[in-house]
Design an enzyme around this catalytic site. Structure first.
Site, mmCIF file in Angstrom:
data_model
loop_
_atom_site.group_PDB
_atom_site.id
_atom_site.type_symbol
_atom_site.label_atom_id
_atom_site.label_comp_id
_atom_site.label_asym_id
_atom_site.label_seq_id
_atom_site.Cartn_x
_atom_site.Cartn_y
_atom_site.Cartn_z
ATOM 1 C CG HIS A 473 44.901 50.862 -42.241
ATOM 2 N ND1 HIS A 473 43.997 51.020 -41.214
ATOM 3 C CD2 HIS A 473 44.231 51.217 -43.362
ATOM 4 C CE1 HIS A 473 42.833 51.440 -41.700
ATOM 5 N NE2 HIS A 473 42.956 51.570 -43.004
ATOM 6 C CE1 TYR A 589 35.456 47.479 -46.674
ATOM 7 C CE2 TYR A 589 35.777 49.847 -46.567
ATOM 8 C CZ TYR A 589 35.866 48.609 -45.980
ATOM 9 O OH TYR A 589 36.369 48.483 -44.704
ATOM 10 C CB THR A 602 35.999 50.153 -40.132
ATOM 11 O OG1 THR A 602 36.653 48.911 -40.416
ATOM 12 C CG2 THR A 602 37.017 51.241 -39.847
#
EC number: 2.3.1.21
Length: 764
Positions: A473, A589, A602
């Site tokens: 990630h 979230y 993000t």
């Protein structure tokens, strides 16, 4: 050893008669062709630098400017207002005509560069305007109309085919929101979650923070924003991802699935051949910058493409305090794992990409290889799935030299990692629901040792031909990997294709060397650490509960007919499902992107709002109030737009917290905010290249999307993908160790929550 001898271009021996020189023309030819490929890539990079350097103009536009200046001079007119004459005075040429011509060309070049800078400045100003996102349909302001006309005008003067990174220097920098606005939005977001006394306490903390420490931290943050390209991204990458010392498997890595109903071929080696080829074709497009820049759906507004730079040839190397992302310019091989053995598979030969059939042939050699794993080799990958500090210490002590370093380099420097799995996966079988859940868990963590979780991404090819992806990630977010995976699936199924018997198309060069088996010398100390890391990873993997279910009752087609955002509809439905599951609301979230800005990543959309809670409470009380649903949907859309345009909450507060740590000061407010658990973490996987999939003629080629592990130990992770007009696929994860969460808890109730909202909307 035959391959090793072929790799030697020349040999010489000294004899009493003199020097005996032996040339291998085949090896020299391979070296020559590889060199040609390397130089072609360098020339291509230089060409792209020139094209990007003059964007939004094109290199050929210089010629038009020069011809225009020369034409006006020929007509006895001076468009430079005397500048050409001044330039002419400083030229060393003796001939008058030569001086005039050269000075005119110099002036043309300067004028051309000035026009490029003016166009780029105008483009940056236009891309900095985001109010168009907040305009209501049919009620467009005059400012937005002027912005639209200016954008059209700049587009007319711009290059018609921008490269992948052409817009990078024209994208605006992420702005730092006013601290007062961020705190106000934060307090609004937590209001439905707190009792009156709790809310008053939090308000007092926020006011105290703003009046004392907050403004000081804000000044430092604004200073960084002036200096850095993006004031969030580097800290986000380092402190959220690279400094995490726990396992990245499950906690950070995420997965992507194959087609739901279709497996293009049941031949494992063939699926690997086409998949690897498609990925390398995508890499070629990235290297040549032939991919079209991603844009905001339905518009011509470009998004930042910086995350594509580290997609291939990248690995996350462990450190004691922090990990490091390492990226190599190129790699001509992939690393392959099968039945406990590691292989280095060259995918280029003499500068030529192997055909899908040749890669299948090489994969089949690996599948047919009967050799057993070396001592300690089979479960070596568990080092990447356990805690980071033991892996960093083991790597430094036992993999920094010798045969272990060479083999580890082959994995870390590879284009990507491939696992030829020994299991069958997919929906087919007697238990399709359970099969999908097992498929998700297999991609998320596998056996905890048969993936290399440090690689930027790993491809998994199952025994029955099913495929999937596991991505690290830290280097990029899910939309970037989803774009890659969409291209891979579409190219595999619709462009490369298979023969009638399920094999790849093309011919095979039978002289290809056998895939190179990696050699290891694993001492007992390393094997002990492997067992320890595997135990940590296995405990984590066994605790994860995954559930995947395709929702077919309706899709975005019916939702859009009600003139409500499909994403807002799904988020409200998830709130309703959680409320029915736990009897209350939680901090929620939803990932939004900030790629409207340079190097953006993000931002958090806090989708549990006062409006959504009011609608759900009214619904549970038996009141059907359409106005409340509209308000909840509009509020969610507004929150999403604000997050996209740099007016979010959480990244700003996160950076203020980092500044406070650098200054060595404590903030009770920031500490409490950043410790709040996200019990419902959600993300939509966007479909970005629908034109690659012909769902009308091939409706079975439906993507399942992907998922991730839960963020909180007592919460849910929910990923969803809206496919076509009539389907939504959900991926739900939680932990068995929490008695309050079950991923496949009463799936009918979840579907009823979605259907309940839909039925209300049908009456609107």
């Amino acid at each position: 050893m035959a391959e090793a001898h072929q790799a030697v271009a020349f040999q010489f021996t000294i004899t009493p008669e003199g020097i005996d020189l032996q040339l291998s023309y085949q090896a020299l030819n391979l070296i020559y062709r590889s060199g040609v490929r390397s130089w072609k890539k360098r020339v291509s990079r230089m060409r792209n630098r020139v094209i990007k350097g003059v964007f939004p103009a094109s290199p050929s536009s210089w010629l038009f400017v020069a011809i225009g200046i020369l034409a006006t001079m020929y007509m006895q007119s001076d468009p430079s207002m005397g500048l050409i004459s001044k330039i002419q005075q400083h030229l060393p040429l003796r001939y008058q005509d030569g001086q005039t011509m050269l000075s005119a060309l110099v002036f043309s070049t300067l004028l051309w560069l000035s026009l490029i800078l003016a166009l780029r400045f105008c483009l940056k100003l236009l891309l900095s305007y985001h109010q168009w996102m907040f305009e209501q349909h049919g009620r467009i302001s005059n400012t937005t109309k002027i912005w639209y006309y200016c954008t059209t005008l700049v587009r007319l003067f711009s290059s018609q085919k921008p490269l992948l990174y052409s817009y990078q220097t024209s994208l605006p920098h992420l702005p730092v929101p006013a601290i007062k606005d961020t705190l106000s939005r934060y307090l609004e977001s937590v209001r439905p979650l707190l009792e009156d006394t709790q809310y008053k306490r939090m308000t007092d903390l926020a006011n105290q923070f703003e009046s004392n420490l907050g403004n000081r931290l804000q000044r430092y943050l604004k200073l960084k924003a002036l200096w850095a390209t993006n004031y969030v991204s580097d800290w986000w990458e380092e402190y959220i991802y690279l400094r995490s010392r726990g396992p990245i498997m499950v906690n950070s890595n995420y997965y992507g699935m194959d087609f739901l109903y279709v497996t293009p071929t049941p031949v494992q080696a063939a699926r690997a051949g086409n998949t690897v080829t498609a990925l390398l074709l995508y890499r070629r497009k990235v290297n040549r910058e032939e991919l079209k820049p991603s844009r905001v759906p339905g518009t011509d507004i470009p998004l930042c493409a910086a995350q594509c730079e580290r997609m291939f040839n990248t690995t996350r190397t462990p450190g004691v305090e922090t990990d490091v992302l390492q990226h190599w310019q190129d790699s001509e091989f992939v690393a392959v794992y099968h039945r406990g053995r590691y292989f280095k598979l060259w995918v280029y030969r003499a500068g030529r990409l192997l055909s899908p059939r040749e890669i299948e042939h090489q994969m089949q050699k690996i599948l047919d290889d009967p050799s057993p794993p070396l001592p300690g080799e089979e479960k070596l990958g568990a080092l990447t799935s356990g805690d980071r500090i033991p892996w960093a210490q083991t790597r430094k002590q036992y993999f920094s030299s010798g045969v272990n370093k060479r083999s580890l380099d082959a994995i870390e420097r590879s284009a990507f990692f491939v696992t030829l799995d020994t299991e069958d996966q997919g929906m087919e079988g007697d238990d399709p629901v359970g099969n999908l859940d097992r498929y998700a868990k297999s991609l998320l963590h596998g056996k905890c040792y048969d993936r290399w979780f440090d690689k930027s991404f790993s491809i998994v090819i199952y025994k029955n031909g099913k495929s999937g992806l596991n991505a690290e990630h830290s280097w990029a977010d899910a939309p970037t990997v989803a774009h890659l995976w969409e291209y891979t699936l579409a190219t595999d199924a619709f462009q490369l294709g298979y023969t009638e018997d399920g094999h790849c198309r093309g011919e095979v060069d039978r002289s290809l060397p056998h895939p190179q088996r990696l050699v290891w010398d694993i001492p007992s100390e390393v094997q002990t650490q492997v067992s320890s890391s595997l135990a940590v990873a296995q405990t984590l993997a066994d605790d994860v509960d995954c559930h995947v279910f395709p929702f077919r009752e309706f899709g975005k087609g019916r939702i859009k007919k009600c003139r409500i955002s499909p994403d807002a509809f799904i988020q409200i439905s998830l709130q309703l499902a959680y409320f029915r599951d736990r009897g209350g609301f939680c901090l929620t979230y939803e990932a939004s992107m900030t790629r409207l800005f340079r190097e953006g990543r993000t931002e958090t959309v806090r989708s549990c709002s006062n409006e959504s809670c009011a609608f759900i409470r009214a619904l549970e009380d038996g009141e059907v109030r359409m106005q409340l649903l509209r308000r909840a949907s509009e509020k969610h859309q507004n929150l999403y737009r604000m997050a996209m345009t740099g007016a979010g909450i959480d990244r700003h507060l996160f950076c203020l917290y980092v500044v406070s740590k650098y200054l060595g000061v404590e903030s009770a407010f920031l500490k409490e905010v950043l410790s709040e658990p996200w019990r419902l973490s959600t993300s939509q996987t966007p479909v970005q290249q629908m034109e690659l999939f012909d769902l009308k003629n091939h409706p079975d080629f439906v993507s399942l999307g992907g998922g991730f592990g839960p963020v909180a130990d007592d919460g849910y992770g929910v990923s969803y993908i809206i496919v076509g007009e009539d389907m939504i696929n959900f991926h739900v994860s939680s932990k068995h160790s929490c008695t309050d969460t079950v991923s496949n808890w009463n799936q009918d109730s979840r579907e009823k929550s979605i259907l309940c909202v839909c039925k209300i909307k049908k009456n609107m």
